[in-house]
Structure formats: structure tokens, C-alpha cells
Write a protein that holds these residues in place. Structure first.
Motif, PDB file in Angstrom:
ATOM      1  N   ASN A  45       0.841  -1.196   0.000  1.00  0.00           N
ATOM      2  CA  ASN A  45       0.000   0.000   0.000  1.00  0.00           C
ATOM      3  C   ASN A  45       0.879   1.251   0.000  1.00  0.00           C
ATOM      4  OD1 ASN A  45      -2.608  -1.292   0.237  1.00  0.00           O
ATOM      5  ND2 ASN A  45      -1.948  -1.901   2.294  1.00  0.00           N
ATOM      6  N   TRP A  46       0.418   2.258  -0.721  1.00  0.00           N
ATOM      7  CA  TRP A  46       1.109   3.545  -0.739  1.00  0.00           C
ATOM      8  C   TRP A  46       0.075   4.640  -0.895  1.00  0.00           C
ATOM      9  CZ3 TRP A  46       5.663   5.455   0.480  1.00  0.00           C
ATOM     10  CH2 TRP A  46       6.019   6.731   0.031  1.00  0.00           C
ATOM     11  N   ASN A  47       0.052   5.519   0.110  1.00  0.00           N
ATOM     12  CA  ASN A  47      -0.914   6.614   0.091  1.00  0.00           C
ATOM     13  C   ASN A  47      -2.335   6.087  -0.060  1.00  0.00           C
ATOM     14  OD1 ASN A  47       1.058   8.573   0.447  1.00  0.00           O
ATOM     15  ND2 ASN A  47       1.272   8.988  -1.758  1.00  0.00           N
ATOM     16  N   ASP A  48      -2.650   5.057   0.759  1.00  0.00           N
ATOM     17  CA  ASP A  48      -3.986   4.469   0.799  1.00  0.00           C
ATOM     18  C   ASP A  48      -4.405   3.791  -0.509  1.00  0.00           C
ATOM     19  OD1 ASP A  48      -4.395   5.301   3.428  1.00  0.00           O
ATOM     20  OD2 ASP A  48      -5.109   7.276   2.765  1.00  0.00           O
ATOM     21  N   LYS A  49      -3.466   3.444  -1.335  1.00  0.00           N
ATOM     22  CA  LYS A  49      -3.763   2.712  -2.567  1.00  0.00           C
ATOM     23  C   LYS A  49      -2.975   1.410  -2.564  1.00  0.00           C
ATOM     24  CE  LYS A  49      -3.864   3.076  -7.594  1.00  0.00           C
ATOM     25  NZ  LYS A  49      -3.589   3.923  -8.785  1.00  0.00           N
ATOM     26  N   GLU A  50      -3.645   0.329  -2.990  1.00  0.00           N
ATOM     27  CA  GLU A  50      -3.004  -0.979  -2.993  1.00  0.00           C
ATOM     28  C   GLU A  50      -2.392  -1.258  -4.353  1.00  0.00           C
ATOM     29  OE1 GLU A  50      -5.047  -5.066  -3.129  1.00  0.00           O
ATOM     30  OE2 GLU A  50      -4.625  -4.783  -0.990  1.00  0.00           O
ATOM     31  N   TYR A  51      -1.187  -1.793  -4.326  1.00  0.00           N
ATOM     32  CA  TYR A  51      -0.474  -2.152  -5.552  1.00  0.00           C
ATOM     33  C   TYR A  51      -0.171  -3.646  -5.512  1.00  0.00           C
ATOM     34  CZ  TYR A  51       0.296   2.879  -6.030  1.00  0.00           C
ATOM     35  OH  TYR A  51       0.127   4.227  -6.142  1.00  0.00           O
TER      36      TYR A  51
END
Length: 295
Positions: A20-26
């Protein structure tokens, strides 16, 4: 910038990395060098499937085995954008892998449904049961059972205007692999009746009667059994008993005889005889004769 450094010679051929980065999942898929991923998607219906492998190298053979749901069938299969439907054999597909990931799109549809219309020309003569009931799916097997009332029989049976009455076995008919609407017409007719005619050559010595197992006397239905009964006066016997000219006197048992499975008119002739004998003595010279008669 994120750098994913894949190991060399990993024990697992494929895997994923999720963060996760800045509330986004990768999510990233990691595969061994030269390997691609196979999966399948079902469209329009239900279908169980298996892939012989989910990872492959170019040139590998991938086998896709498909089992459509009940009353469903496969319309087409695409490998990515390539139509590979013609390669399907018995719901199994063999595919040569290319230099790319592959998704198999399995297009499924419901089998066609057909109605069954039935008309009974004589409901008083019997009824007809169809299993399964209308409507039915394409490819189904339909069983028709005819239930004629006593002393009735199926006199008419057509499917879509074509007679099949000669194909009925034990009041049953089977339609396999239904592929169209069915218009069925059934008719029942009364069984024919036959005459029982009796001629008694000497009513003074005895009587004879005939009655069917259902209580009819002069006229009986097809396939009924008829019991012929003899009633004799003292010291008499049945000398002759013929049915349509054939002698049956030796087959009488306990003063009865059974005619089984009537299929024609029956002409019965009975002749009784007396067991009393008369002795006639003629004397030509009375003066020189002594006659003694003992019983």
C-alpha cells in the motif's frame, strides 16, 4: 519510484507482491523468466473447468477441460482474441501457448426448451402420462405411457403428424434426444366384442352354458377368457364337444373347459349321450326257447 528486484532461481515459479502507498493498494505478479500465466473466464452461464497448467512457456500444450452446467452447452471459446471453438473435442480443448499470457473466455448458453402439446381424442377411453412434463430441454428423453381403460386400446398415436402406433410396446413409447416442439395426438377405442354361440344337440340329456371371467355370456371382449360348463342328467355323458369345428371332448375337466384369450367368434356344439343301454331280444320259435335275462 519503486524497484522490485526478483531473485534468480526462486523455488516458486509465480507469486505476487502486494503493498500500500498513500492508501492505494499495488499488486504485482512475479513469474520466473520465460513463464506466462493462463486463466479462464466463464461468460453467460455456468461451467466447471480445469487447466492442465496455469503457468507455461511458449510452445507448451495447455489443455482446457470444460463441464457445462445442467441443460447448458458451450457456444464458443476464445484464447484472448483468437476463436479456438473448432478445436474443442468432447468439451476439451488443446491449445499451443504463445509468447504471452492467455485468458480463455468460455461462452455458455442454456439448452433450448421445447413445449409438448398433447390432445386426447377420447378421454373416456383412457389417459396418457408424459415424463418429464412439458416443457423439456433439447436432448432430453421423453417417455409416454398409455393407460387405456378396461377393454379399450390405443387406436391413434401421432407425433407432429406422423403415426407411431406400430412402435408402441407394452403401452409405452420413448422419444430420445428431443430437438423440436412435440405435438402429440392420442386416441382410444373400445375393444371388439365376439359372439359365443352354443348348440345343444340333446337338451333332454344335459345343458351347457358359457360365461366370461367378467360375467358376460353371449358377447365377450377381445382377450377375455370364457368358461364352458356342462350340467348332465343322471347316467349321461358328453359325447362330443367342438369349438369352431375342432373336437375338445377329451380336454373337459370336472365338467368344465376354459377358452382362453378370445380373438374370434366361437361356435360351440355339444352332444350328450345316455349311459343306459337297451337289449332287444327277438325270438323266432317261441315253442322251443327258454330265455333268461339278468341285469
Amino acid at each position: 519510484t519503486f524497484v522490485i528486484d526478483a531473485n534468480s532461481g526462486t523455488s516458486s515459479r509465480t507469486g505476487t507482491i502486494t503493498f500500500n502507498w498513500n492508501d492505494k493498494e499495488y499488486v504485482y505478479t512475479i513469474t520466473q523468466d520465460g513463464l506466462f500465466v493462463a486463466n479462464a473466464v466463464v461468460i453467460g452461464g455456468t461451467c466447471n473447468y480445469t487447466l492442465s497448467t496455469t503457468t507455461f512457456s511458449p510452445g507448451d500444450k495447455i489443455t482446457l477441460t470444460m463441464t457445462p452446467g445442467a441443460h447448458e452447452h458451450i457456444i464458443s471459446v476464445y484464447a484472448n482474441k483468437e476463436d479456438v471453438t473448432n478445436s474443442i473435442r468432447n468439451n476439451s480443448l488443446s491449445y499451443t501457448a504463445k509468447n504471452e499470457n492467455v485468458t480463455f473466455y468460455i461462452n455458455v448458453d442454456h439448452d433450448p426448451v421445447y413445449a409438448i402439446d398433447i390432445e386426447n381424442k377420447n378421454p373416456n377411453g383412457g389417459r396418457t402420462i408424459i415424463t418429464p412434463e412439458s416443457p423439456v430441454f433439447e436432448g432430453d428423453t421423453v417417455v409416454i405411457n398409455f393407460l387405456p381403460n378396461p377393454h379399450y386400446h390405443v387406436s391413434m398415436f401421432t407425433i407432429n403428424g406422423v403415426s407411431h402406433i406400430d412402435e408402441i410396446v407394452d403401452n409405452r413409447y420413448v422419444i430420445e434426444n428431443v430437438n423440436s416442439r412435440l405435438n402429440i395426438v392420442v386416441g382410444y377405442a373400445e375393444d371388439p366384442m365376439f359372439d359365443i354361440n352354443i348348440i345343444n344337440m340333446d337338451p333332454a340329456l344335459g345343458s351347457v352354458s358359457a360365461i366370461s371371467t367378467e360375467g358376460r355370456r353371449d358377447r365377450v371382449y377381445l382377450h377375455e377368457n370364457v368358461v364352458v360348463m356342462f350340467s348332465l342328467t343322471p347316467h349321461t355323458y358328453v359325447y362330443s364337444f367342438t369349438i369352431n369345428g375342432v373336437e375338445y371332448v377329451n380336454e373337459i375337466n370336472n365338467n368344465q373347459y376354459t377358452i382362453r384369450d378370445i380373438t374370434e367368434n366361437k361356435n360351440i356344439i355339444v352332444d350328450f349321450r345316455s349311459e343306459i343301454a337297451y337289449l332287444e331280444v327277438i325270438v323266432t320259435n317261441v315253442d322251443n326257447a327258454i330265455i333268461t335275462i339278468e341285469k
